[in-house]
Scaffold this motif. Structure first.
Motif, short mmCIF file in Angstrom:
data_model
loop_
_atom_site.label_atom_id
_atom_site.label_comp_id
_atom_site.label_asym_id
_atom_site.label_seq_id
_atom_site.Cartn_x
_atom_site.Cartn_y
_atom_site.Cartn_z
N VAL A 1 1.02 -1.22 -0.14
CA VAL A 1 -0.02 0.15 0.04
C VAL A 1 0.67 1.24 -0.02
O VAL A 1 1.74 1.19 0.98
CB VAL A 1 -0.97 0.10 1.14
CG1 VAL A 1 -1.64 1.16 1.06
CG2 VAL A 1 -1.82 -1.18 1.27
N THR B 1 -7.53 0.34 -0.60
CA THR B 1 -6.64 -0.55 -0.94
C THR B 1 -7.38 -1.79 -1.20
O THR B 1 -8.71 -1.67 -1.34
CB THR B 1 -5.56 -0.88 0.17
OG1 THR B 1 -4.80 -1.99 -0.38
CG2 THR B 1 -5.89 -1.29 1.43
N ALA C 1 -3.81 -6.74 1.57
CA ALA C 1 -2.65 -5.84 1.31
C ALA C 1 -1.72 -5.73 2.38
O ALA C 1 -2.34 -5.70 3.64
CB ALA C 1 -3.16 -4.42 0.95
#
Length: 641
Positions: A606, A619, A623
């Motif tokens: 991210v 996101t 992630a």
């Protein structure tokens, strides 16, 4: 009504229900399947100065000790390698092997106990033989010399690159998880060894395919003669010490006597026990355990007191001994102070104090079989820290002995701040039994002890030790007891997180809201909370970052750390992040820093940054990112792990 999901970021070994969990059976299966490969990794990472023979045995020992003690979870942040063939069990065991192999190469320190991996392994052992891998050719010898010139982290980087075929990003994160402070430097140092990666799988570096040779036969014969002479001397001394006389004799569950020492004999004399007058605390400048009077219905039972002192000095093999971390368990150096001697439920209990420790001796009413001895470090205790001691636990209930200045005791459920407290009867300082905190299963209640004296009201919680921990709220440096309505409401969502702090020698636990963050998609405002446990030994502190969304009963633990100054009086700064799913189904990386944070950035899976102490980046589920923050004074701060 919209639903909201929180994906917390636990530290390694702690995880949430949503994280991939690795249990002992899964890790054991991975270890058995990939055992030769794991031992080869340990052998290559271990310092060459150990010698080939000791490296072989140490590599096998470290690999065999890599299993987890219970269930553990893969963290969401920071990223971790998925492991061989996507097996999280292999990833966990490999991380343990790399970590302990790196620890084995650390230098010993004068003022610190050596770690287990730094000592020669007890098992496996091979007597009379030297074991070492088969010798390779000139190329293998040259590679071994190049690896010998590298640092431990650099050797680990070579192995993870060449043998495990991991990309540099995964190598960097695995080294960081194994405790390497500068993984980039290790990768740079390992550069230039790529031409030898194919040789890492050769028999030269295979500690499972070994050659055997005898040890020094003459020296072994001399050592055997010396050992026989020493054994004979010990046998003669033991026979002499066991002759009848005026020395010690076995007392109850105590072990046989081992010395004739006047000072030690004085410490075992019940007549010399210090008994403080009942009103001494009222005129004393100190309010700690040193002014507790002797209480209980058996303070005059000399036989019981002598057994308690004798077991303290030399506990027998069948005595159950426990001690909080950092607490010495040796015998008293002189006559201790008697705090209590009496009958508690179905046991006879003696509480003693020597200025450093509170010691609890307990034996059944009908004998001494099954006696127990517990130690708790209490040096530096003040009025709040010396408020109560556990007398006994039975059927999930606890009885406490309270300080002589306590005027009222009550039981309160920390999860229900508006429910009020239930008074407990006090009889000569002993409370009526109260329910203890939830030990297993769902956390539906967390009962704490509420004590009142002339200075106010405070809450204490049982964490499985002799001395309960004090609960406080407020920013570090200005904490206060968690007794008012506001403090009780502040603790309610986070009470169940206290279970992670059991049996750690905790002195006090403080929780405070360090940031409030408006949630994306107009989902309300969430609180970021830091919970820090201080210990009696002054080390081993535990820190939790927690995230609480509107309408949730409990806070979610997003990060854990030990032995860090973050969130404490010396360094109140804290930064943590979490993956969060909004009611619309969108995933976000949310992060918050404490007051004084000027900016936050996220890198890795991210990418994003924000000015101020809050960050929200859209996101995807799963992630992974690494958080960095900058304080107003220019100092950098990392995300809590």
């Amino acid at each position: 009504m919209q639903s909201q999901d929180v994906a917390p970021r636990p530290a390694p070994g702690s995880g949430s229900a949503a994280d991939p969990v690795v249990d002992v059976e899964q890790a054991e299966a991975a270890l058995v399947e990939h055992y030769p490969r794991l031992v080869r990794i340990a052998y290559l990472v271990l310092p060459p100065g150990l010698g080939r023979g000791r490296r072989v045995l140490t590599a096998h020992a470290l690999t065999q000790r890599a299993l987890p003690r219970g269930r553990t979870a893969t963290p969401v942040i920071p990223a971790q390698s998925a492991g061989r063939e996507g097996d999280p069990g292999y990833a966990f065991v490999r991380l343990q092997v790399v970590r302990t192999a790196l620890e084995a190469g650390l230098p010993l320190r004068r003022r610190a106990w050596p770690r287990r991996s730094q000592l020669p392994p007890l098992l496996p052992q091979v007597w009379g033989l030297r074991l070492f891998p088969r010798s390779g050719g000139a190329d293998e010898l040259a590679l071994d010399q190049r690896l010998s010139a590298l640092s431990g982290p650099a050797r680990a980087a070579c192995v993870l690159r060449g043998l495990e075929k991991l990309p540099d990003g995964d190598v960097r994160e695995l080294l960081a998880a194994a405790g390497v402070t500068d993984a980039d430097a290790a990768l740079d140092e390992a550069a230039g060894t790529e031409d030898g990666y194919a040789l890492l799988g050769s028999p030269e570096f295979d500690p499972c395919s070994l050659q055997a040779r005898p040890t020094d036969l003459m020296r072994r014969r001399q050592h055997m003669k010396a050992a026989l002479a020493a054994a004979a001397a010990v046998a003669v001394c033991g026979a002499l010490l066991g002759l009848p006389g005026d020395g010690w004799g076995p007392d109850g569950a105590a072990a046989p006597p081992y010395a004739q020492n006047p000072a030690a004999q004085a410490a075992l004399n019940p007549a010399l026990l210090l008994k403080v007058p009942a009103a001494a605390w009222e005129s004393s400048a100190r309010t700690d355990f040193s002014v507790w009077p002797a209480r209980g219905d058996l303070t005059g039972d000399s036989a019981l007191l002598r057994r308690a002192l004798a077991v303290w000095a030399r506990p027998g093999e069948r005595v159950q001994v426990s001690a909080t971390p950092g607490t010495p368990s040796g015998g008293p150096s002189g006559p201790p102070q008697l705090l209590y001697a009496g009958t508690v439920d179905n046991a006879r209990v003696v509480l003693l104090y020597d200025g450093l420790r509170v010691v609890r001796y307990a034996e059944p009413r009908d004998g001494t079989e099954g006696a127990a001895l517990d130690f708790a470090r209490v040096d530096g205790a003040d009025r709040a820290g010396a408020g109560a001691v556990v007398l006994g636990r039975s059927d999930g209930n606890i009885r406490y002995l309270t300080a002589p200045w306590v005027t009222k005791a009550a039981e309160r459920d920390l999860l229900k701040p508006g429910a009020g407290a239930m008074d407990l009867t006090l009889t000569d300082g002993t409370t009526a039994p109260m329910a203890g905190p939830a030990q297993t299963g769902a956390c539906t209640s967390w009962n704490v002890l509420q004590l009142t004296d002339a200075t106010g009201t405070r809450l204490l919680t049982d964490l499985g030790e002799l001395v309960p921990a004090r609960l406080t709220t407020g920013r570090p440096g200005s904490v206060k007891d968690a007794s008012g309505p506001g403090a009780l409401r502040a603790w309610a969502p986070y009470a169940c997180s206290l279970g992670a702090m059991r049996s750690s020698g905790v002195r006090s636990v403080n929780t405070w809201v360090y940031a409030s963050q408006p949630l994306p998609d107009t989902s309300g405002t969430a609180d970021w909370v830091c919970t820090r446990a201080e210990t009696w030994q002054g080390g081993g502190e535990r820190v939790l970052a927690q995230f609480h969304t509107p309408g949730s009963t409990y806070g979610a633990v997003t990060a854990k750390a030990e032995n860090v100054p973050a969130c404490g009086a010396k360094d109140p700064q804290v930064l943590a992040g979490v993956l969060w799913k909004s009611g619309t189904g969108s995933w976000y990386l949310l992060a918050a820093g404490s007051r004084g944070t000027s900016s936050i950035s996220a890198t890795g899976g991210v990418t994003g940054s924000a000015q101020g102490d809050l960050l929200a980046v859209k996101t995807r589920q799963g992630a992974q990112a690494e958080l960095k923050g900058t304080l107003e004074d220019g100092r950098a701060v990392s995300g809590l792990r």
